[in-house]
Scaffold this active site. Structure first.
Site, PDB file in Angstrom:
ATOM      1  CB  SER A 144      36.334  41.139  46.690  1.00  0.00           C
ATOM      2  OG  SER A 144      37.933  41.243  46.685  1.00  0.00           O
ATOM      3  CG  ASP A 227      40.107  34.436  44.125  1.00  0.00           C
ATOM      4  OD1 ASP A 227      40.256  35.542  43.404  1.00  0.00           O
ATOM      5  OD2 ASP A 227      39.141  33.853  44.556  1.00  0.00           O
ATOM      6  CG  HIS A 259      38.699  38.436  42.347  1.00  0.00           C
ATOM      7  ND1 HIS A 259      38.972  37.837  43.953  1.00  0.00           N
ATOM      8  CD2 HIS A 259      38.374  39.612  42.666  1.00  0.00           C
ATOM      9  CE1 HIS A 259      38.826  38.946  44.790  1.00  0.00           C
ATOM     10  NE2 HIS A 259      38.540  39.744  43.917  1.00  0.00           N
TER      11      HIS A 259
END
Length: 276
Positions: A144, A227, A259
């Protein structure tokens, strides 16, 4: 509002509600890190600079010769949460294969600002090279916001640092590579980035042509099935930009993960990313 939704990863998981998934992620990674600390030989809170956040947690394999590859893990948390304290969960399966794992701490916002965070992560790499001259290659892994920071490491001009890390690979997981959209979301409330800062620190705008060192570095850009479309677009476009500049790039679209568990599963030996 649409942009807010696109950059809110917790809204996109079919697995857990958005109110609980971040807490569940924190618990999973913290528990994995505790297991790693209990099972591996460690050097914790190693300073690579003078700031509070400039610390490394190092998980060492039992190879007495000290010549081992090193995986450097850079945590996410939208540049404003999480820490190295929950970042050792990937260590056990790798340490057992003779790989050292280093979890990088950096000063998150509001204390840290974007320029400083990028600089800190680059300096942590330079420090490692000086401390462990026997390292057999550095492999970056970022998740991320950490994938953003790892990507910024790839565009570093190392002449300023007096060392050139032998970066042999980078695994960029569910990252943000263009910060411009972030300016228009809640994420920037704490980061307080200007347009100029966002441009200066967007890997998408800093792709360097692959020189001799870079051509030996394999980059894996990984994204989760669950995602958001924006995260998936960013991964696709950044991977293509690197490839166009001559980098060796593989793309991996992982089915059945979101995610958060796309990275949590690095604690499992059989997981595809762990194997890679």
């Amino acid at each position: 509002q649409t942009l807010e939704d696109q950059y809110s990863p917790s809204r996109w998981s079919p697995r857990l509600g958005r109110d609980i998934i971040v807490d569940a992620h924190l618990k999973a990674t913290a528990a994995g890190t505790q297991r790693a600390r209990a099972s591996a030989q460690t050097a914790l809170h190693v300073p690579y600079g003078d700031e509070d956040g400039e610390r490394l947690d190092i998980y060492l394999p039992s190879d007495p010769s000290g010549t081992f590859p090193v995986l450097v893990y850079i945590h996410g948390g939208y540049w404003q949460s999480l820490s190295k304290e929950e970042s050792g969960f990937a260590a056990p399966p790798l340490v057992s294969q003779g790989v050292a794992v280093v979890a990088v701490g950096y000063d998150t916002a509001p204390k840290g600002h974007m320029d400083a965070m990028v600089l800190q992560v680059r300096r942590s790499l330079a420090f490692l090279v000086q401390q462990y001259p026997g390292m057999r290659g550095v492999y970056l892994c970022g998740h991320s916001a950490g994938a953003h920071l790892a990507a910024m490491v790839l565009s570093t001009d190392w002449t300023e640092y007096g060392v050139v890390p032998d970066i042999k690979g980078a695994v960029l997981v569910s990252g943000v590579y263009d910060l411009e959209p972030i300016l228009h979301t809640y994420v920037n409330d704490v980061l307080n980035m200007s347009q100029e800062v966002a441009q200066r620190n967007s890997p998408m705008l800093c792709v360097t042509p692959a020189g001799p060192a870079a051509s030996a570095c394999e980059v894996l850009v990984a994204v989760a099935q669950h995602d958001s479309p924006e995260f998936r677009r960013q991964s696709q476009e950044y991977g293509q930009a690197l490839r166009a500049a001559g980098w060796s790039v593989s793309m991996l679209d992982l089915a059945g993960v979101d995610h958060f568990d796309i990275i949590e599963k690095l604690s499992e030996e059989s997981y595809v990313l762990t194997q890679v």
